[in-house]
Design a protein around this motif. Sequence first.
Motif, short mmCIF file in Angstrom:
data_model
loop_
_atom_site.label_atom_id
_atom_site.label_comp_id
_atom_site.label_asym_id
_atom_site.label_seq_id
_atom_site.Cartn_x
_atom_site.Cartn_y
_atom_site.Cartn_z
N ILE A 37 1.08 -1.26 0.14
CA ILE A 37 0.05 0.08 0.16
C ILE A 37 0.96 1.22 0.19
CG2 ILE A 37 -1.71 1.29 1.52
CD1 ILE A 37 -2.54 -1.38 2.35
N TYR B 2 0.67 4.30 -3.11
CA TYR B 2 0.48 5.59 -2.70
C TYR B 2 1.66 6.47 -2.65
CZ TYR B 2 -4.22 4.53 -2.16
OH TYR B 2 -5.57 4.20 -2.25
N ALA C 261 -5.10 1.44 3.92
CA ALA C 261 -5.39 1.54 2.58
C ALA C 261 -6.31 2.75 2.36
CB ALA C 261 -5.78 0.37 1.92
N ILE C 262 -7.46 2.70 3.31
CA ILE C 262 -8.28 3.53 3.23
C ILE C 262 -8.16 5.08 3.69
CG2 ILE C 262 -10.72 3.97 4.33
CD1 ILE C 262 -11.37 1.03 4.27
N ASP D 45 -5.82 6.50 1.13
CA ASP D 45 -6.80 6.76 -0.37
C ASP D 45 -7.42 8.21 0.30
OD1 ASP D 45 -8.12 6.23 -2.80
OD2 ASP D 45 -9.81 6.59 -1.45
N ASN D 46 -8.03 8.40 1.44
CA ASN D 46 -8.55 9.71 1.95
C ASN D 46 -7.37 10.78 1.95
OD1 ASN D 46 -11.53 9.79 2.74
ND2 ASN D 46 -10.85 7.51 3.21
N LYS E 288 -4.67 11.12 0.17
CA LYS E 288 -4.36 11.53 -1.14
C LYS E 288 -5.30 12.36 -1.95
CE LYS E 288 -0.21 10.14 -2.25
NZ LYS E 288 0.83 11.11 -2.47
N ARG E 289 -6.60 11.87 -1.58
CA ARG E 289 -7.85 12.55 -2.39
C ARG E 289 -7.88 13.98 -2.11
NH1 ARG E 289 -12.69 10.03 -2.68
NH2 ARG E 289 -13.56 11.93 -3.14
#
Lengths: 261, 261
Positions: free
Chosen positions: A130, A134, A242-243, A246-247, A249-250
């Motif tokens: 992961i 990222y 992972a979650i 992802d949050n 990086k967004r």
Amino acid sequence: MYPKLSKLKAKYIRQLALKKYRLEKTAFILEGKKSIHLLLTSDYEIKFIVGTVSFFKANPDFFIGYEKPIEIFEVSNVELSQLGSFTNNQDILAVVSMPKQNQPIIYSTGITLALDNIRDPGNLGTIIRIADWYGISTLLCSQSTVALYNPKVLQASMGSFMKVNIHYVDLSNYLAESKLPIIGAMLGGENVHNFSFPDRGILVIGNESSGIQDEIKKNLTHSVSIPGYSSAESLNAAMATAIVCDNWKRVDYNHKKDSGC
Amino acid sequence: MYPKLSKLKAKYIRQLALKKYRLEKTAFILEGKKSIHLLLTSDYEIKFIVGTVSFFKANPDFFIGYEKPIEIFEVSNVELSQLGSFTNNQDILAVVSMPKQNQPIIYSTGITLALDNIRDPGNLGTIIRIADWYGISTLLCSQSTVALYNPKVLQASMGSFMKVNIHYVDLSNYLAESKLPIIGAMLGGENVHNFSFPDRGILVIGNESSGIQDEIKKNLTHSVSIPGYSSAESLNAAMATAIVCDNWKRVDYNHKKDSGC
């Protein structure tokens, strides 16, 4: 045609299944075609390689482009399956020098990941994968985190361990001295969907059962939680990593979206 | 004090490690305190329970509140570790009737999850846990997906398999007949951070190595991808499931945010 593997070398490889011998010999085993393909383009020092006759026959170009001298040995499929940790490996394995962990730690731009006592090898390997996905270049592990060169960690990382700088440190000390925002993923934190992630900071992931230790918790500047929609108690540590990543990086996308409002 | 486990019953339990016998006896084994605690409050029919003397001593209230008659047997720690799949289980296991899969499939409100040929037991178990976390009530598995009652699937699901309706179906047929939006997680899809998820739809997750099969792909109405920030090739199937579900569920938050603009 490569020379046959000696009994002495075979014994040496089998010993490397144990952490004690890996530390003593400062070497580890890497298994599987994909990982070794990446290994050949990495800075790791390869001691020697062992492959099956059928693998070399099917992959005649495998070493093309690799310029350093390399010792290669041939074994049967049965022999290879007895050497490594994965009895389904019918292809190739490498014995690799363990790099010295004396380089200074440089925090990643963006997210630096810190693991507090991750015990499951599959979880650590998946988290490394992961981190790579990222673009996280630095991963700090508490000394109690499972050993990096455990074969199951390496397998789950799918070669990503070669692309992330992984340091085992006194995590509590490191965090205490850091000036960066330190964000823990834990129950009762701010909703990760609403949280304003900083441009740069450290994300702390805790142990699979007990979460982040109190000693580490006192260094957190923020905490975030992943909203659930059921009575399920928790997500697996790798999922949570992972979650949250992802949050985080967004953020870039949200910045753009907000400025367009 | 419970009666000792007979040799015949011990043999029967050991046979259930194999899929062939699980199907023949329509029974499976569930291991570990947490899962069995959940089992006691579920609709599953328990055939009998086997625990260690030390477990029953340490947990005298374990069966309090469970009203159906139940057969319980006692074994030593060594005997228990030889019965189940997890040699580190020193506590308890249950033999459970496999429910008949003849109930009609009702698509979840929100997300219905569909798995195309997930082969790794740990991945299936983790995905079931994710489904539970995100309140997904229906999980469709292609017939080629690893068997639900595999001990490693059950272990990784952490009891969540009892809270999600899981159906093995001819996935291609099912999707062809569905009127819902069908969204595949795959390379080259729309960025999951920007995608407008529908209120209701089916999320398709493909095989760990080969992704979604062509036969299934032709039923997709949309596809989404998770943006990566490195040269890493892919994320693990369970990771991808978690991240897409998280993005889908945050829709609610974005709706609110947009209306506030």
